[in-house]
Design a protein around this motif. Structure first.
Motif, PDB file in Angstrom:
ATOM      1  N   ARG A 264       2.166   1.683  -3.501  1.00 52.02           N
ATOM      2  CA  ARG A 264       1.042   2.099  -4.314  1.00 52.02           C
ATOM      3  C   ARG A 264       0.838   3.617  -4.177  1.00 52.02           C
ATOM      4  NH1 ARG A 264      -4.266   2.732  -3.231  1.00 52.02           N
ATOM      5  NH2 ARG A 264      -5.753   1.970  -4.760  1.00 52.02           N
ATOM      6  N   ASP A 265       0.818   4.102  -2.942  1.00 52.20           N
ATOM      7  CA  ASP A 265       0.614   5.529  -2.728  1.00 52.20           C
ATOM      8  C   ASP A 265       1.784   6.356  -3.239  1.00 52.20           C
ATOM      9  OD1 ASP A 265      -1.839   5.127  -1.722  1.00 52.20           O
ATOM     10  OD2 ASP A 265      -1.469   6.018   0.247  1.00 52.20           O
TER      11      ASP A 265
ATOM     12  N   ARG B  51      -3.811  10.266 -20.264  1.00 50.32           N
ATOM     13  CA  ARG B  51      -2.653  10.383 -19.371  1.00 50.32           C
ATOM     14  C   ARG B  51      -3.078   9.755 -18.046  1.00 50.32           C
ATOM     15  NH1 ARG B  51       1.277  14.624 -20.137  1.00 50.32           N
ATOM     16  NH2 ARG B  51       2.378  15.112 -18.223  1.00 50.32           N
TER      17      ARG B  51
ATOM     18  N   PRO C  32      -6.327  13.429 -25.757  1.00 54.60           N
ATOM     19  CA  PRO C  32      -5.177  12.809 -25.096  1.00 54.60           C
ATOM     20  C   PRO C  32      -5.556  12.013 -23.837  1.00 54.60           C
ATOM     21  CG  PRO C  32      -5.257  15.152 -24.581  1.00 54.60           C
ATOM     22  CD  PRO C  32      -6.346  14.895 -25.577  1.00 54.60           C
TER      23      PRO C  32
ATOM     24  N   SER D 163       0.829  -1.191   0.000  1.00 56.75           N
ATOM     25  CA  SER D 163       0.000   0.000   0.000  1.00 56.75           C
ATOM     26  C   SER D 163       0.874   1.256   0.000  1.00 56.75           C
ATOM     27  CB  SER D 163      -0.904  -0.084   1.225  1.00 56.75           C
ATOM     28  OG  SER D 163      -1.613   1.077   1.443  1.00 56.75           O
TER      29      SER D 163
ATOM     30  N   LEU E 135       2.993  14.436 -11.810  1.00 57.94           N
ATOM     31  CA  LEU E 135       3.257  14.593 -13.243  1.00 57.94           C
ATOM     32  C   LEU E 135       1.971  14.837 -14.036  1.00 57.94           C
ATOM     33  CD1 LEU E 135       5.931  11.761 -13.737  1.00 57.94           C
ATOM     34  CD2 LEU E 135       6.343  14.220 -13.726  1.00 57.94           C
ATOM     35  N   GLY E 136       0.867  15.012 -13.316  1.00 60.87           N
ATOM     36  CA  GLY E 136      -0.370  15.375 -14.000  1.00 60.87           C
ATOM     37  C   GLY E 136      -1.150  14.215 -14.598  1.00 60.87           C
ATOM     38  N   TYR E 137      -1.058  13.032 -14.000  1.00 56.38           N
ATOM     39  CA  TYR E 137      -1.818  11.882 -14.484  1.00 56.38           C
ATOM     40  C   TYR E 137      -3.081  11.728 -13.659  1.00 56.38           C
ATOM     41  CZ  TYR E 137       2.271  10.158 -17.077  1.00 56.38           C
ATOM     42  OH  TYR E 137       3.315  10.022 -17.948  1.00 56.38           O
ATOM     43  N   GLN E 138      -4.108  11.122 -14.278  1.00 52.56           N
ATOM     44  CA  GLN E 138      -5.257  10.705 -13.485  1.00 52.56           C
ATOM     45  C   GLN E 138      -5.022   9.254 -13.056  1.00 52.56           C
ATOM     46  OE1 GLN E 138      -8.161  10.090 -17.342  1.00 52.56           O
ATOM     47  NE2 GLN E 138      -9.100  10.258 -15.351  1.00 52.56           N
ATOM     48  N   VAL E 139      -5.519   8.913 -11.893  1.00 52.59           N
ATOM     49  CA  VAL E 139      -5.303   7.572 -11.343  1.00 52.59           C
ATOM     50  C   VAL E 139      -6.618   6.810 -11.400  1.00 52.59           C
ATOM     51  CG1 VAL E 139      -4.398   6.258  -9.404  1.00 52.59           C
ATOM     52  CG2 VAL E 139      -3.625   8.605  -9.777  1.00 52.59           C
ATOM     53  N   LEU E 140      -6.585   5.615 -11.993  1.00 52.30           N
ATOM     54  CA  LEU E 140      -7.819   4.861 -12.188  1.00 52.30           C
ATOM     55  C   LEU E 140      -7.711   3.447 -11.635  1.00 52.30           C
ATOM     56  CD1 LEU E 140      -8.699   5.902 -15.848  1.00 52.30           C
ATOM     57  CD2 LEU E 140      -9.600   6.845 -13.712  1.00 52.30           C
ATOM     58  N   GLU E 141      -8.872   2.867 -11.386  1.00 52.68           N
ATOM     59  CA  GLU E 141      -8.933   1.464 -11.003  1.00 52.68           C
ATOM     60  C   GLU E 141      -9.959   0.808 -11.916  1.00 52.68           C
ATOM     61  OE1 GLU E 141      -9.866   1.297  -6.880  1.00 52.68           O
ATOM     62  OE2 GLU E 141      -7.973   2.203  -6.282  1.00 52.68           O
ATOM     63  N   GLY E 142      -9.822  -0.480 -12.105  1.00 53.47           N
ATOM     64  CA  GLY E 142     -10.767  -1.148 -13.002  1.00 53.47           C
ATOM     65  C   GLY E 142     -11.232  -2.455 -12.424  1.00 53.47           C
ATOM     66  N   PRO E 143     -12.110  -3.142 -13.161  1.00 53.48           N
ATOM     67  CA  PRO E 143     -12.616  -4.431 -12.670  1.00 53.48           C
ATOM     68  C   PRO E 143     -11.522  -5.489 -12.617  1.00 53.48           C
ATOM     69  CG  PRO E 143     -13.325  -4.036 -14.927  1.00 53.48           C
ATOM     70  CD  PRO E 143     -12.668  -2.774 -14.471  1.00 53.48           C
TER      71      PRO E 143
ATOM     72  N   ILE F 139       1.235   6.665  -6.880  1.00 52.76           N
ATOM     73  CA  ILE F 139       0.139   7.606  -7.127  1.00 52.76           C
ATOM     74  C   ILE F 139       0.645   9.039  -6.958  1.00 52.76           C
ATOM     75  CG2 ILE F 139      -2.057   8.471  -6.215  1.00 52.76           C
ATOM     76  CD1 ILE F 139      -2.865   5.613  -5.623  1.00 52.76           C
TER      77      ILE F 139
END
Lengths: 702, 377
Positions: free
Chosen positions: B116-117, B212, B210, B113, B126-134, B120
């Motif tokens: 992971r953080d 990111r 774009p 963890s 650096l200007g990224y979005q952080v996503l999670e998926g199934p 993140i």
């Protein structure tokens, strides 16, 4: 792929040491996995000088051409800017030897899609062991020497990458070679001595009567070359990758040949390989081919061509590569480049050699240029930002907030496997816990690693209970663990937090006052977690097979059950090796459900009250079956809006209290936002509340 | 203590007093010393004064002055020592501050963890979005759209865990940008995702470039438990798509990430003057990127001189990456002539193993508090 440095040096005059070659090739796409020094050098010409080295390269799945000495040599030659020896050893030109009118053996391809080319040659042979140098080379590269004939097929396989096979001609009915699909019910005893049941999707090499080999996978035992073999048929063919792969997978049979064919072989190679095999036959005095080679090649290979735009090279790589370098690298790797100017593109028309089955698009060619020009020459730049980054998944911030709350309450973070055993999952299936849900089936795995990992967890608690048990068995009495993770049901996934708490509820301190965890402790944790989501839940009594009856509750928000908590039934703990007698309190909250019930962005800061609060205590005697919630409800409904807080501060049963009764003490806080409350009005309000308690609940003021 | 001979005279008496005062350790001893020297009865001063009473006036004057001076001196010295002794005395109700405190219980973060953080944090910066998926995926998103059609040999690289019964497909989203592009029908979900790359497809299907993003989460492969393998592990996936994205951009980004994740190894390189030697990009192969590169950092253990951990190469692989394959863009309906992109995938466990010298990957899943408590908050 194990290659021998002396063998490589027959193709490319590379002077550097094996270590240096390994270092450079590792950054050119061939990672060196191991080095083994052999002495003396295993030279074909037996003029051995110095040591030899077996270099083990990791060849990626897209480069079957590098599963050979010539393939690796070509890469080394390109990396070191050296010429690659024209494979002079493969000198014999067969084009004139092919006489379709008088074939050495009739070859028929019934399924040209699965077998695109079949080259055969007949030879008279004397089967014997191979010369030592040949045996040593095979051994060094990990192949067991068998006999001169079989060794030649393997030598060509290693050197040129083309798998070959040798049949005992006198054992073939006809004699003829028919490349066809296996017949239903047909079987074949393969070289490893096993009977193989064949199916019509498999390609076989048959004689006039029956299957004698599984095409591109393994030969048959009945036509195996033996010490008494006098005449052989050499085979060098091309088989369709997906077909060989399917057959190999279905039979559970992986061979040097199948590994290469399933990745894709060079359709132009079989004739060269056959020439090399026939040359070797004479060179080691194993026999003599009759010079009549059969080459059935229904559809000649069409080389892959790619239009490479010049601007695409820096466009993709982010570095400039001089034209001369582009052309040098591609030529060295066997590509031909024809410059193309102007419309419709400015760059090169690139033609891939037959062995490069991985080249289909411009990017495939740009990769070749990039890796041989060297990734070390890439500058380090950063992608520009054209717009504000989109927001992240809101679960990330929510989970972080939940995690921090749990950490602050003394729980350490656990991560357990998402698959558990069926028995561990059973008590936690929806039908046994939440009552609602989509049935009592867990999400099962079709090919689990073991029974321990048979189903996907329906709850986070089984994993946490096992983790508590692990810690208990390793001498840790006080354990607080939580996990935030996914739970699985046939309907889908949901994210939850699970908590497990055993041992001390208080600080472990010399000043005494130790107490073990109980229901109220875990309830407090649940309340705080709900508060962290800005939610004030209600609690209802429930039953669950894994919880002690009477110490189990549902967490209810807006009428929706979002979680369960209570004291773990000791039998449920014992099944997971927890010592009996230890109270373990557990809780699980569906964070997705909780989030759905949480207010979003509705917080408005309240002005602090200007007028003082008035506090009154009241103690009453009521039936002990009455819940605190009921009493609180009666107080609330009887009180005016100025009652801002009701708090239980004592609950007493025992001396002085009649059986079946309980003494409850409440602290009531009154406050107005408009004025200072007078003693008289608060007194009147208290009386109204007491009257209601007496009237509705039969309470007696103490 | 013997009585003091009053005849020794003030000078000699002063020496005796000083010697005795030096021996005093406690308040009680000090009070005894006071009584003995300046007390009303039986003290040296009392005896001296008594003896002086019989002396002639000529004798009295100088001797008497000396005695008085000594008396004042003794009283001052005793008073001073009294203050000094008082200052070392513990106040009433003092606690033994060396006893252990009543420690509130504070939980510990899981090392995975923490990584992971950290990741993140780096990419948010650096200007990224952080996503999670199934975690349960369909074949299309996990394989096919990533240029791994059925029977593709690369599917062997990731042995897959399948469900006994499929989960329902996700309901198609409403009118999203990607909806019109998507060429495949929704599929029931049949497998545990073998990599977070499945997320790339889900995102690109719904959003125009774009792009990111980083995606983080558990992935599953049919690997037996051993020192370096677990059937569930965690991955970080990065994807950047836009006009003019290059392999050099990938190199810059991953270098920045590796430097942030392994600051001490980076610093080691800088000290030894080999800063440029901290990280290297090796050409490799993945079906969904072209060109592909694996990224190595200098071996944490031997700092590059070669050891068992790095198989004597001096380098440790930390991730796989590359330029998004045009076939992937085609699957999600992006125009591969218009945009390029890079992607990378990194094992979280592997980073934690390397960063903290954890020798057995299974420790991450045992949740032994003796292990977890080594990591902070």
């Amino acid at each position: 792929m194990k290659v021998l440095l002396s063998w490589i040096r027959e193709f490319v005059d590379v002077k550097e040491s094996a270590e240096d070659i390994g270092k450079l090739m590792s950054v050119r796409g061939l990672a060196l996995e191991g080095l083994e020094v052999i002495r003396p050098a295993l030279s074909e010409r037996s003029e051995s000088k110095g040591d030899d080295v077996v270099m083990d390269f990791d060849v990626t799945a897209n480069r079957p051409d590098c599963l050979s000495m010539i393939g690796i040599a070509r890469e080394i030659a390109t990396a070191y800017r050296l010429p690659i020896a024209d494979t002079g050893q493969v000198a014999r030109d067969f084009s004139s030897a092919i006489d379709p009118s008088a074939p050495a053996i009739p070859v028929t391809i019934n399924d040209p899609e699965l077998c695109g080319r079949y080259v055969a040659a007949v030879a008279d042979v004397t089967v014997a062991p191979s010369p030592q140098w040949l045996q040593d080379r095979l051994t060094a590269c990990g192949i067991r020497p068998i006999s001169n004939i079989v060794d030649i097929t393997n030598y060509v396989l290693l050197e040129l990458g083309q798998p070959m096979h040798a049949f005992d001609l006198d054992k073939l009915a006809g004699p003829a070679i028919i490349v066809r699909r296996a017949r239903a019910g047909e079987s074949l005893k393969t070289l490893d001595g096993k009977m193989r049941a064949l199916t019509p999707d498999m390609l076989v090499i048959a004689d006039a009567e029956r299957a004698q080999a599984i095409g591109g996978v393994l030969g048959g035992a009945d036509s195996e070359v033996s010490s008494s073999t006098k005449r052989i048929v050499f085979e060098a063919a091309w088989f369709k990758p997906s077909s060989v792969r399917a057959t190999s997978k279905k039979l559970g049979l992986k061979t040097e040949a199948s590994t290469r064919f399933e990745r894709g072989m060079d359709q132009t190679a079989p004739a060269r390989a056959m020439a090399r095999a026939c040359d070797l036959l004479e060179q080691i005095n194993a026999g003599q081919s009759d010079g009549r080679t059969v080459d059935v090649y229904p559809q000649a290979h069409v080389p892959n061509q790619v239009k490479l735009e010049r601007r695409r090279v820096p466009g993709l790589l982010g570095m400039d590569v001089p034209d001369a370098e582009v052309e040098r690298i591609l030529a060295s790797l066997g590509f031909t480049t024809a410059p193309h100017k102007g419309v419709p593109y400015d760059g090169w028309l690139v033609t891939a050699p037959g062995w490069r089955v991985d080249i289909h698009r411009p990017v495939d060619v740009i990769e070749e240029v990039g890796r041989h020009y060297g990734f070390e020459h890439l500058p380090t730049t950063f992608p520009g930002v054209q717009q504000a980054p989109a927001p992240s998944d809101p679960r990330i911030a929510r989970d972080r907030r939940t995690r921090n709350a749990a950490l602050g309450m003394g729980f350490s973070e656990a991560i357990t496997f998402a698959f558990i055993d069926t028995a561990a999952a059973e008590p936690f299936l929806p039908s046994t816990t939440l009552g609602a849900g989509s049935g009592g089936e867990p999400v099962g795995l079709a090919n689990p690693l073991s029974e321990k990992f048979a189903v996907m967890r329906p709850s986070l608690l089984p994993g946490l209970i096992d983790a508590v048990s692990h810690n208990r068995r390793h001498g840790r009495r006080d354990v607080r663990l939580f996990e935030i993770g996914t739970r699985f049901s046939p309907a889908g996934e949901s994210r939850g937090i699970g908590l497990a708490w055993t041992g001390l509820a208080t600080a472990d301190h010399w000043s005494g006052a130790r107490r073990d965890v109980d229901f109220s402790d875990i309830k407090g944790v649940v309340e705080q977690l709900a508060a962290s989501a800005a939610v004030a839940p209600a609690f209802t009594e429930t039953t669950a097979t894994y919880l002690v009856p009477g110490r189990a509750a549902h967490i209810v928000v807006n009428g929706r059950v979002v979680g369960t908590f209570g004291q773990l039934e000791s039998a449920a703990g014992e099944r997971r090796d927890l010592p009996s007698g230890d109270a373990v309190c557990v809780a699980e909250i569906d964070l997705d459900a909780l989030t759905a019930e949480s207010p979003t962005d509705t917080l408005r800061a309240a002005t602090l009250p200007k007028y003082p609060a008035v506090v009154r205590d009241v103690s009453i005697l009521v039936d002990d079956a009455l819940s605190a919630e009921t009493v609180r409800g009666t107080i609330r409904s009887a009180a005016p809006a100025t009652l801002i807080q009701v708090r239980e501060f004592d609950r007493y049963q025992g001396k002085g209290i009649p059986d079946g009764k309980v003494s409850l003490s409440f602290r009531l806080t009154f406050q107005s936002v408009e004025r200072t409350l007078t003693d008289e009005e608060v007194q009147a309000d208290m009386q109204t509340i007491l009257d209601a308690l007496t009237r509705d609940l039969g309470a007696i003021q103490r | 203590m013997s009585p003091i001979d009053p005849s020794i005279g003030p000078d000699r008496a002063r020496e005796v007093f000083r010697a005795e005062l030096a021996e005093v350790r406690t308040d009680a001893e000090l009070q005894a010393l006071r009584t003995r020297w300046v007390g009303r009865k039986g003290s040296w001063v009392a005896a001296f004064m008594e003896a002086l009473a019989t002396a002639t006036p000529e004798q009295k004057k100088p001797v008497g002055r000396g005695a008085n001076e000594l008396k004042k001196e003794v009283e001052a010295a005793i008073a001073e020592r009294e203050t000094a002794l008082a200052s070392t005395k513990r106040p009433p109700n003092a606690v033994d501050i060396t006893l252990p405190g009543r420690t509130p219980v504070l939980g510990h973060r899981h090392p995975l963890s923490l990584i992971r953080d950290e990741v993140i944090e780096i990419f948010t910066r650096l200007g990224y979005q952080v996503l999670e998926g199934p975690e349960v995926e369909d074949d299309y998103h996990n394989f096919e759209a990533l240029n791994m059609p059925a029977e593709h040999p690369a599917r062997d690289m990731q042995d897959t865990l399948y469900l006994t019964r499929p989960m329902p497909a996700f309901a198609p989203d409403g009118a999203s940008a990607g909806q019109a592009r998507r060429s495949h029908a929704p599929q029931p979900r049949t497998l545990l995702r073998t990599h977070t790359s499945a997320m790339q497809i889900r995102h690109m299907e719904k959003h125009d470039p774009p792009v990111r993003l980083v995606a983080i989460g558990p992935v599953y492969r049919r690997d037996n438990l051993d020192l370096t393998h677990t059937p569930m592990f965690h991955q970080v996936e990065g994807l950047v798509v836009g006009k003019g994205i290059t392999l050099a951009d990938l190199k810059g980004t991953l270098t920045a990430m590796a430097e942030a994740l392994f600051p001490s190894t980076r610093a080691e390189g800088a000290r030894s003057g080999q800063a440029a030697d901290f990280i290297r990009f090796r050409p490799s192969f993945f079906p969904y990127t072209e060109p592909s590169a694996e990224v190595d950092i200098r071996c944490i253990k031997c700092k590059g001189s070669g050891c068992a951990m790095c198989k004597k190469t001096g380098w440790i692989e930390i991730l796989g990456s590359g330029m998004v394959h045009p076939a992937v863009f085609e699957a999600v309906g992006y125009d591969a002539d218009e945009v390029t992109g890079f992607a990378f995938g990194m094992g979280v466990e592997r980073v934690a193993l390397l960063k903290w010298g954890v020798e057995d990957i299974r420790l991450f899943y045992e949740n032994d508090l003796r292990f977890l408590e080594q990591f902070g908050l």
